[in-house]
Design a protein around this motif. Structure first.
Motif, PDB file in Angstrom:
ATOM      1  N   SER A  47       2.066   0.215 -22.169  1.00 48.98           N
ATOM      2  CA  SER A  47       1.591  -1.026 -22.782  1.00 48.98           C
ATOM      3  C   SER A  47       0.184  -1.385 -22.324  1.00 48.98           C
ATOM      4  O   SER A  47      -0.368  -2.396 -22.751  1.00 48.98           O
ATOM      5  CB  SER A  47       2.550  -2.169 -22.448  1.00 48.98           C
ATOM      6  N   GLY A  48      -0.400  -0.571 -21.446  1.00 51.74           N
ATOM      7  CA  GLY A  48      -1.778  -0.777 -21.034  1.00 51.74           C
ATOM      8  C   GLY A  48      -1.968  -1.722 -19.869  1.00 51.74           C
ATOM      9  O   GLY A  48      -3.086  -2.188 -19.632  1.00 51.74           O
ATOM     10  N   SER A  49      -0.931  -2.019 -19.106  1.00 51.57           N
ATOM     11  CA  SER A  49      -1.062  -2.943 -17.984  1.00 51.57           C
ATOM     12  C   SER A  49      -1.876  -2.315 -16.862  1.00 51.57           C
ATOM     13  O   SER A  49      -1.574  -1.206 -16.411  1.00 51.57           O
ATOM     14  CB  SER A  49       0.323  -3.323 -17.452  1.00 51.57           C
ATOM     15  N   PRO A  50      -2.907  -3.004 -16.368  1.00 50.57           N
ATOM     16  CA  PRO A  50      -3.697  -2.458 -15.252  1.00 50.57           C
ATOM     17  C   PRO A  50      -2.938  -2.463 -13.934  1.00 50.57           C
ATOM     18  O   PRO A  50      -3.386  -1.856 -12.962  1.00 50.57           O
ATOM     19  CB  PRO A  50      -4.909  -3.406 -15.200  1.00 50.57           C
ATOM     20  N   HIS A  51      -1.805  -3.146 -13.887  1.00 48.84           N
ATOM     21  CA  HIS A  51      -1.033  -3.219 -12.651  1.00 48.84           C
ATOM     22  C   HIS A  51       0.039  -2.142 -12.573  1.00 48.84           C
ATOM     23  O   HIS A  51       0.780  -2.088 -11.589  1.00 48.84           O
ATOM     24  CB  HIS A  51      -0.372  -4.595 -12.529  1.00 48.84           C
ATOM     25  N   ALA A  52       0.140  -1.281 -13.587  1.00 51.59           N
ATOM     26  CA  ALA A  52       1.185  -0.254 -13.598  1.00 51.59           C
ATOM     27  C   ALA A  52       1.055   0.693 -12.411  1.00 51.59           C
ATOM     28  O   ALA A  52       2.050   1.179 -11.880  1.00 51.59           O
ATOM     29  CB  ALA A  52       1.128   0.522 -14.910  1.00 51.59           C
ATOM     30  N   LYS A  53      -0.188   0.953 -11.985  1.00 51.05           N
ATOM     31  CA  LYS A  53      -0.383   1.915 -10.905  1.00 51.05           C
ATOM     32  C   LYS A  53       0.190   1.427  -9.574  1.00 51.05           C
ATOM     33  O   LYS A  53       0.440   2.223  -8.673  1.00 51.05           O
ATOM     34  CB  LYS A  53      -1.873   2.218 -10.732  1.00 51.05           C
ATOM     35  N   TRP A  54       0.416   0.118  -9.443  1.00 46.38           N
ATOM     36  CA  TRP A  54       0.945  -0.416  -8.181  1.00 46.38           C
ATOM     37  C   TRP A  54       2.467  -0.442  -8.150  1.00 46.38           C
ATOM     38  O   TRP A  54       3.048  -0.773  -7.130  1.00 46.38           O
ATOM     39  CB  TRP A  54       0.382  -1.816  -7.936  1.00 46.38           C
ATOM     40  N   VAL A  55       3.105  -0.119  -9.262  1.00 49.59           N
ATOM     41  CA  VAL A  55       4.562   0.028  -9.246  1.00 49.59           C
ATOM     42  C   VAL A  55       4.881   1.336  -8.527  1.00 49.59           C
ATOM     43  O   VAL A  55       4.306   2.380  -8.853  1.00 49.59           O
ATOM     44  CB  VAL A  55       5.133   0.049 -10.682  1.00 49.59           C
ATOM     45  N   PRO A  56       5.771   1.334  -7.540  1.00 47.96           N
ATOM     46  CA  PRO A  56       6.023   2.551  -6.748  1.00 47.96           C
ATOM     47  C   PRO A  56       6.399   3.739  -7.620  1.00 47.96           C
ATOM     48  O   PRO A  56       7.172   3.620  -8.575  1.00 47.96           O
ATOM     49  CB  PRO A  56       7.185   2.145  -5.835  1.00 47.96           C
ATOM     50  N   SER A  57       5.835   4.884  -7.301  1.00 54.97           N
ATOM     51  CA  SER A  57       6.175   6.135  -7.976  1.00 54.97           C
ATOM     52  C   SER A  57       7.407   6.727  -7.319  1.00 54.97           C
ATOM     53  O   SER A  57       7.415   6.976  -6.109  1.00 54.97           O
ATOM     54  CB  SER A  57       5.004   7.112  -7.878  1.00 54.97           C
ATOM     55  N   GLY A  58       8.460   6.965  -8.121  1.00 57.90           N
ATOM     56  CA  GLY A  58       9.684   7.511  -7.562  1.00 57.90           C
ATOM     57  C   GLY A  58       9.488   8.882  -6.963  1.00 57.90           C
ATOM     58  O   GLY A  58      10.054   9.203  -5.909  1.00 57.90           O
ATOM     59  N   VAL A  59       8.668   9.715  -7.592  1.00 59.72           N
ATOM     60  CA  VAL A  59       8.438  11.061  -7.079  1.00 59.72           C
ATOM     61  C   VAL A  59       7.705  11.013  -5.743  1.00 59.72           C
ATOM     62  O   VAL A  59       8.093  11.670  -4.779  1.00 59.72           O
ATOM     63  CB  VAL A  59       7.651  11.889  -8.103  1.00 59.72           C
ATOM     64  N   ALA A  60       6.628  10.239  -5.672  1.00 59.19           N
ATOM     65  CA  ALA A  60       5.893  10.123  -4.411  1.00 59.19           C
ATOM     66  C   ALA A  60       6.768   9.496  -3.331  1.00 59.19           C
ATOM     67  O   ALA A  60       6.714   9.886  -2.163  1.00 59.19           O
ATOM     68  CB  ALA A  60       4.623   9.291  -4.625  1.00 59.19           C
TER      69      ALA A  60
END
Length: 653
Positions: free
Chosen positions: A559-572
């Motif tokens: 959806s283009g949210s600039p805050h998506a990158k701060w949601v924890p990555s399950g793989v990492a």
């Protein structure tokens, strides 16, 4: 290979030659770090940078189009440790236990490892031309890392910014983030980021060489020092008790810092959150509750082996949920809606957007013969290497077909999000083969490796082809570079792995190969259905939690949210479970440096410089590690003489 070189123009030959040199360095580096941590970098952006600097030593520097061929060749050469399973599949086969698994450990000779590599090295290369036509030319997917490399090459060669030719689509605004959510080798190659914000300022040539030289030297010197004084890379955290009993140490490796810079702060933060939960909460809990009574570091009876299962559940749930929107769009938009449009002005009336001439494209006949030849020869080679009892030829054939289908999903996910969930795709293949060839643990691992190899190679090459499309490089020249790089890397990777295997125990203290336990663990689970005590409950809980998190992260990114990158990555997050704290903490230092540097200085005022320094850090330790293989016999002799009284000091009785 000689035939291919005669087809290439002289200018392209030097680009391929430079790419092979850089790719061989990356190959050693990726194998070294892959066996240590399971992390391998695609390094396309770094290859373009280093290639540009090296070309300044030539009478005539390379052009932007030659740089595309150079980095394509380097990537094909440098990523073979993952494509051929040297950091996961082959160590997993070596962990087999005859009493538990019914088969003895499988250790391939040098020639057998070459045969296995040849079996899986070319299928993805021949699969890339038709995929390019669909996802790059027709659908115009973003492929953020390929776009980033194209923009960097345009900056280095002082060209106008390339037209990204990306049609407006959901989530494209999010491509400007500095995160590679799945910057972990066996899940996906770390995708160099900042797609829409490549710095416009050029780093002067002399300054670029200086930054690369001192960072390479600093990392190399530190690596040599740690070789003779291992305590340098094993600093106790919170006291010697926690270091010796609970594995809380810190490794101040400059290469780990460089990797953290490349991965970015959000990814390293997710990794360290996983490290805190896995090693700070679940590991002590499993140990004190007697669910994992063995030594903490033991992968069978210790808490490290116990939390491995929770990590596996997180990775699988994250990968599967992330694939759902890709599968939906593929089925609905391309199959269902496409079939409905056939009678109108839909697919039947659509003109191709291809802007390359036929003499620069890969002919369809090459693709057909190449795919058929790679499948037939690959099936035969796997049968020759592992025998009829390892995996049936018909099962290997199905593995290649399934790998091709899964590659379509992986490539589309990569084009949309810059994430190639190859590990999750490999697990899907393992699940399928547990059904069609039950009880055969070797077949299960090999089938997963075949599927992963195809998806990983096709994804990497698609990023390179996106770069070439933006810079108007010849797809056929890139195809030659991919084939030549893959051919050379088979020998280089196999030889390097044999050297490491002869000098070190793999898996072992120096090279734990954590992904090998993931492959073997899932194969055993699918065969036996047995899990360590109480691990099933925690697997379900964490799988549900990260399914929700992955769904939210996918929705936010698309959806283009600039805050998506701060949601924890399950793989990492799961990688923080697999590796001991020492591996994660140093990368967090690099992530923090990356975040602070760009916050204070800005990407336009030094972004390329930081990439050069990080590349020097990573390459320094990886290349100098080869020197340690040569020094090992002398070092061992020195240590033995220091520990045992010399026989020359007194007569033998």
């Amino acid at each position: 290979m000689a035939g291919l070189l005669t087809v290439l123009a002289v200018s392209q030959v030097r680009a391929v030659a430079l790419g092979l040199i850089i790719g061989c360095l990356l190959c050693f580096t990726n194998l070294y770090f892959g066996l240590q941590t399971g992390w391998i970098s695609m390094m396309s952006l770094q290859s373009a940078l280093i290639g540009y600097l090296l070309s300044k030593l030539l009478p005539k520097p390379i052009s932007a189009q030659e740089n595309v061929v150079l980095q394509t060749t380097a990537v094909a050469t440098g990523t073979m440790p993952l494509a051929a399973g040297f950091v996961g599949i082959l160590p997993a086969l070596g962990l087999l236990d005859e009493e538990r698994d019914g088969v003895p450990p499988v250790h391939l000779s040098w020639i057998a490892a070459v045969g296995w590599s040849c079996a899986v090295a070319f299928f993805g290369v021949f699969l890339s031309p038709p995929l390019r036509k669909q996802v790059i030319i027709e659908e115009q997917l973003a492929f953020p890392s390929g776009t980033a490399t194209g923009q960097l090459i345009s900056v280095l060669h002082q060209l106008p910014p390339p037209e990204t030719t990306v049609r407006p689509r959901r989530g494209y605004n999010a491509l400007a983030s500095s995160e590679d959510d799945e910057a972990i080798a066996y899940i996906a190659e770390p995708q160099e980021t900042d797609v829409l914000r490549i710095p416009e300022a050029k780093v002067p040539e002399q300054e670029g060489w200086s930054a690369l030289s001192w960072s390479f030297a600093a990392s190399g010197i530190m690596t040599l020092g740690a070789y003779f004084f291992p305590v340098i890379f094993s600093i106790p955290l919170f006291g010697t008790y926690l270091a010796s009993q609970w594995l809380w140490t810190f490794t101040p490796s400059l290469s780990y810092v460089g990797q953290g810079i490349i991965m970015g702060f959000p990814t390293t933060l997710s990794m360290n959150l996983g490290m805190l939960v896995g090693w700070g909460v679940l590991s002590p809990l499993a140990k004190h509750a007697r669910w994992a009574p063995g030594p903490v570091g033991d992968m069978t009876t210790g808490s490290r082996g116990w939390i491995l299962w929770v990590s596996l559940a997180i990775m699988c749930s994250d990968s599967v949920v992330s694939l759902v929107p890709v599968v939906y769009e593929l089925v609905y938009a391309k199959l269902w809606k496409g079939a409905a449009d056939l009678g109108g002005d839909g697919l039947a009336g659509k003109d191709s957007r291809e802007d390359e001439t036929e003499d620069r494209l890969v002919p369809t006949t090459w693709v057909i013969w190449g795919l058929c030849g790679s499948i037939v020869s690959g099936t035969l080679l796997v049968w020759l290497v592992f025998g009829h009892d390892g995996i049936k030829p018909w099962a290997t054939f199905i593995g290649f077909i399934m790998g091709g289908l899964l590659s379509v999903l992986g490539v589309r996910a990569l084009g949309e999000t810059d994430l190639n969930p190859v590990s999750g795709l490999g697990k899907i293949s393992q699940l399928f083969f547990a059904w069609i060839q039950p009880g055969n643990i070797i077949a299960n691992i090999i089938a997963g490796g075949v599927a992963e190899a195809g998806a990983q190679q096709a994804g990497d090459l698609m990023q390179d082809l996106k770069t070439g499309h933006l810079i108007h490089a010849s797809p056929r020249a890139q195809f030659y570079g991919q084939l030549i790089g893959s051919c050379l890397s088979i020998v280089v990777t196999t030889t390097a792995y044999s050297l490491y295997q002869s000098a070190y125990e793999i898996p072992g203290p120096s090279f734990p190969a954590p992904t090998a336990y993931v492959w073997l663990g899932l194969a055993r689970l699918l065969r036996d259905g047995e899990l360590p005590e109480k691990s099933a409950e925690f697997m379900i809980v964490f799988a549900v939690i990260f399914s929700v998190i992955a769904a939210f992260k996918t929705w936010a990114a698309r959806s283009g949210s600039p805050h998506a990158k701060w949601v924890p990555s399950g793989v990492a997050f799961a990688i923080g479970f697999l590796n001991t704290p020492s591996f994660s903490l140093a990368r967090l230092v690099g992530g923090v440096v990356e975040h602070m540097y760009y916050t204070r200085v800005g990407r336009e005022n030094g972004g390329i410089r930081l990439i050069i320094i990080a590349s020097g850090f990573v390459l320094g330790e990886g290349v100098v590690s080869v020197v340690s293989l040569v020094l090992l016999p002398y070092h061992t002799l020195y240590v033995d003489r220091a520990k045992v009284p010399s026989t020359r000091c007194r007569p033998q009785v």
